[in-house]
Motif scaffolding. Structure first.
Motif, mmCIF file in Angstrom:
data_model
loop_
_atom_site.group_PDB
_atom_site.id
_atom_site.type_symbol
_atom_site.label_atom_id
_atom_site.label_comp_id
_atom_site.label_asym_id
_atom_site.label_seq_id
_atom_site.Cartn_x
_atom_site.Cartn_y
_atom_site.Cartn_z
ATOM 1 N N GLN A 167 -3.528 2.983 -11.719
ATOM 2 C CA GLN A 167 -4.551 3.897 -11.224
ATOM 3 C C GLN A 167 -5.025 3.486 -9.827
ATOM 4 O OE1 GLN A 167 -8.184 3.843 -13.455
ATOM 5 N NE2 GLN A 167 -8.933 5.756 -12.603
ATOM 6 N N GLY A 168 -5.241 2.183 -9.622
ATOM 7 C CA GLY A 168 -5.719 1.728 -8.329
ATOM 8 C C GLY A 168 -4.708 1.947 -7.224
ATOM 9 N N SER A 169 -3.434 1.633 -7.485
ATOM 10 C CA SER A 169 -2.406 1.815 -6.456
ATOM 11 C C SER A 169 -2.070 3.287 -6.243
ATOM 12 C CB SER A 169 -1.141 1.041 -6.840
ATOM 13 O OG SER A 169 -0.669 1.442 -8.122
ATOM 14 N N TRP A 170 -2.149 4.087 -7.290
ATOM 15 C CA TRP A 170 -1.870 5.514 -7.155
ATOM 16 C C TRP A 170 -2.953 6.208 -6.320
ATOM 17 C CZ3 TRP A 170 2.285 8.440 -8.748
ATOM 18 C CH2 TRP A 170 2.133 9.828 -8.733
ATOM 19 N N ASN A 171 -4.201 5.796 -6.502
ATOM 20 C CA ASN A 171 -5.320 6.410 -5.790
ATOM 21 C C ASN A 171 -5.704 5.662 -4.519
ATOM 22 O OD1 ASN A 171 -5.576 8.379 -7.817
ATOM 23 N ND2 ASN A 171 -6.958 7.083 -9.012
ATOM 24 N N GLU A 172 -4.952 4.633 -4.153
ATOM 25 C CA GLU A 172 -5.285 3.852 -2.966
ATOM 26 C C GLU A 172 -5.212 4.729 -1.709
ATOM 27 O OE1 GLU A 172 -6.629 1.052 -0.655
ATOM 28 O OE2 GLU A 172 -6.318 0.649 -2.790
ATOM 29 N N PHE A 173 -6.217 4.582 -0.860
ATOM 30 C CA PHE A 173 -6.260 5.381 0.354
ATOM 31 C C PHE A 173 -6.501 4.533 1.609
ATOM 32 C CE2 PHE A 173 -8.920 7.719 3.448
ATOM 33 C CZ PHE A 173 -7.979 8.638 3.897
ATOM 34 N N THR A 174 -7.519 3.686 1.569
ATOM 35 C CA THR A 174 -7.903 2.960 2.779
ATOM 36 C C THR A 174 -6.802 2.007 3.240
ATOM 37 O OG1 THR A 174 -9.043 1.320 1.397
ATOM 38 C CG2 THR A 174 -10.356 3.139 2.281
ATOM 39 N N HIS A 175 -6.144 1.328 2.303
ATOM 40 C CA HIS A 175 -5.080 0.405 2.696
ATOM 41 C C HIS A 175 -3.911 1.150 3.336
ATOM 42 C CE1 HIS A 175 -2.208 -2.853 2.680
ATOM 43 N NE2 HIS A 175 -1.391 -2.130 1.936
ATOM 44 N N ASN A 191 6.730 8.710 -2.606
ATOM 45 C CA ASN A 191 6.148 7.501 -2.025
ATOM 46 C C ASN A 191 5.077 6.911 -2.929
ATOM 47 O OD1 ASN A 191 7.750 7.578 0.268
ATOM 48 N ND2 ASN A 191 6.291 8.795 1.434
ATOM 49 N N SER A 192 4.227 7.754 -3.490
ATOM 50 C CA SER A 192 3.176 7.261 -4.381
ATOM 51 C C SER A 192 3.763 6.607 -5.630
ATOM 52 C CB SER A 192 2.237 8.406 -4.784
ATOM 53 O OG SER A 192 1.492 8.863 -3.682
ATOM 54 N N ALA A 193 4.776 7.248 -6.216
ATOM 55 C CA ALA A 193 5.392 6.694 -7.415
ATOM 56 C C ALA A 193 6.095 5.374 -7.111
ATOM 57 C CB ALA A 193 6.377 7.694 -8.011
ATOM 58 N N PHE A 194 6.812 5.302 -6.000
ATOM 59 C CA PHE A 194 7.532 4.085 -5.625
ATOM 60 C C PHE A 194 6.562 2.917 -5.412
ATOM 61 C CE2 PHE A 194 9.254 1.424 -2.125
ATOM 62 C CZ PHE A 194 10.341 0.886 -2.795
ATOM 63 N N VAL A 195 5.504 3.150 -4.653
ATOM 64 C CA VAL A 195 4.536 2.087 -4.373
ATOM 65 C C VAL A 195 3.770 1.710 -5.633
ATOM 66 C CG1 VAL A 195 2.447 1.517 -3.075
ATOM 67 C CG2 VAL A 195 4.325 2.722 -1.953
ATOM 68 N N ALA A 196 3.357 2.701 -6.427
ATOM 69 C CA ALA A 196 2.549 2.418 -7.617
ATOM 70 C C ALA A 196 3.337 1.608 -8.645
ATOM 71 C CB ALA A 196 2.054 3.724 -8.234
ATOM 72 N N VAL A 197 4.604 1.924 -8.837
ATOM 73 C CA VAL A 197 5.407 1.201 -9.825
ATOM 74 C C VAL A 197 5.603 -0.256 -9.403
ATOM 75 C CG1 VAL A 197 7.710 1.019 -10.835
ATOM 76 C CG2 VAL A 197 6.565 3.234 -10.736
ATOM 77 N N LEU A 198 5.943 -0.483 -8.140
ATOM 78 C CA LEU A 198 6.154 -1.855 -7.670
ATOM 79 C C LEU A 198 4.857 -2.652 -7.664
ATOM 80 C CD1 LEU A 198 8.710 -1.425 -4.736
ATOM 81 C CD2 LEU A 198 9.135 -2.084 -7.104
ATOM 82 N N VAL A 199 3.785 -2.047 -7.230
ATOM 83 C CA VAL A 199 2.497 -2.751 -7.218
ATOM 84 C C VAL A 199 2.046 -3.062 -8.633
ATOM 85 C CG1 VAL A 199 0.057 -2.487 -6.651
ATOM 86 C CG2 VAL A 199 1.786 -1.851 -4.980
ATOM 87 N N THR A 200 2.215 -2.135 -9.549
ATOM 88 C CA THR A 200 1.809 -2.376 -10.939
ATOM 89 C C THR A 200 2.616 -3.510 -11.557
ATOM 90 O OG1 THR A 200 1.198 -0.045 -11.194
ATOM 91 C CG2 THR A 200 1.570 -1.312 -13.204
ATOM 92 N N ALA A 201 3.933 -3.509 -11.348
ATOM 93 C CA ALA A 201 4.767 -4.591 -11.887
ATOM 94 C C ALA A 201 4.377 -5.934 -11.282
ATOM 95 C CB ALA A 201 6.244 -4.293 -11.616
ATOM 96 N N GLY A 202 4.124 -5.957 -9.981
ATOM 97 C CA GLY A 202 3.733 -7.212 -9.344
ATOM 98 C C GLY A 202 2.392 -7.717 -9.821
#
Length: 299
Positions: free
Chosen positions: A224-232, A94-105
């Motif tokens: 880094q920000g999307s991988w370590n995101e917690f509050t959202h 889940n972290s890898a999937f979200v981080a890759v898409l968020v980083t590309a966007g």
């Protein structure tokens, strides 16, 4: 007059030379001490992952395990025979999937928005940039309840879309790209415009390749920000199937997966979660520094 000045300055040279070496040694010793103090928590984290639960609870700061074991990593990787493993690979996926898409966007949309604010002339451009700066000044914790209400109203709560969509654009990334694009000479774009290139063609084929240091900086920061995101993720999801490394480890640390301290398992999972970001940073450290300097200094 010159002779008198030289006579006054000459006695000070031996004094400076006498203390130069001790001061240099003291400076190096201070830097090494600070470096070891910074690295010590990571070393303890690494060593604790190979301890048993009683050993970690009795000697938390010991740098050598009394009885080394890989039981914590066996539980993380699902190799434990006791059947008490944790869903680490689901968190990791889940972290890898979200981080890759968020980083590309973020790399795409932040660069486009930064170029528009830096080069295009349209009404309200300064006001819009002021709004971007204002968003950077708002603490993220102040937006937790509004985020939950918006996601719940639009039916995006507890979905991958709700996890990814609000993170696709970042005000800090827009600011970095705008500052970098303003440092690029306008003559390059004017030459491309004379050759018949349009705005998007100039941005995509001329300006964007020149912004590689800033793009790499934005990539590292976004990942880094999307991988370590917690509050959202905390307010955007509820089901265990959408847990990332941050939310999964938080539930684990709070005792959601069993009793006891379980320090080796917790620190082993935390160590593995930091490796992708650390590897990405060390691989692109040189470009990261170049992009940060270019974004901070405008010609």
């Amino acid at each position: 007059m010159t002779t008198t000045t030289e006579a006054v300055r000459q006695p000070s040279r031996p004094v400076l030379g006498r203390f130069r070496l001790p001061l240099r040694i003291l400076g190096y010793a201070l830097v090494v001490a600070l470096g070891l103090l910074y690295v010590l928590p990571f070393v303890i984290q690494l060593v604790t992952g190979f301890k048993t639960d009683p050993d970690a609870a009795s000697h938390p700061l010991a740098l050598v395990p009394s009885t080394p074991t890989t039981a914590a990593y066996q539980r993380l990787f699902g190799l434990s025979r006791a059947g008490d493993g944790v869903p680490f690979f689901r968190w990791l996926g889940n972290s890898a999937f979200v981080a890759v898409l968020v980083t590309a966007g973020r790399v795409l949309f932040d660069s486009m928005a930064g170029y528009a604010l830096a080069r295009l002339r349209f009404p309200g451009r300064s006001l819009l940039f002021g709004f971007v700066l204002a968003v950077m000044a708002v603490p993220g914790v102040a937006l937790l309840i509004p985020k939950f209400l918006v996601l719940n109203t639009f039916g995006l709560f507890d979905t991958y879309t709700g996890m990814i969509l609000p993170l696709l654009v970042d005000a800090a990334g827009i600011f970095i790209m705008k500052q970098f694009f303003e440092s690029i000479p306008r003559e390059v774009e004017e030459a491309a415009r004379v050759d018949g290139a349009g705005v998007f063609r100039i941005f995509w084929s001329v300006v964007l390749p020149m912004a590689r240091p800033a793009l790499i900086t934005l990539t590292v920061l976004s990942f880094q920000g999307s991988w370590n995101e917690f509050t959202h993720f905390l307010v955007a999801t509820q089901s265990s199937q959408y847990e990332t490394l941050t939310t999964g480890l938080a539930r684990f640390v709070s005792g959601g997966l069993g009793g006891g301290t379980q320090y080796p398992l917790k620190l082993a999972a935390a160590l593995l979660s930091t490796l992708p970001v650390a590897a990405l940073f060390f691989c692109f450290q040189r470009y990261f520094v170049q992009g940060a300097n270019a974004g901070a200094v405008k010609e």
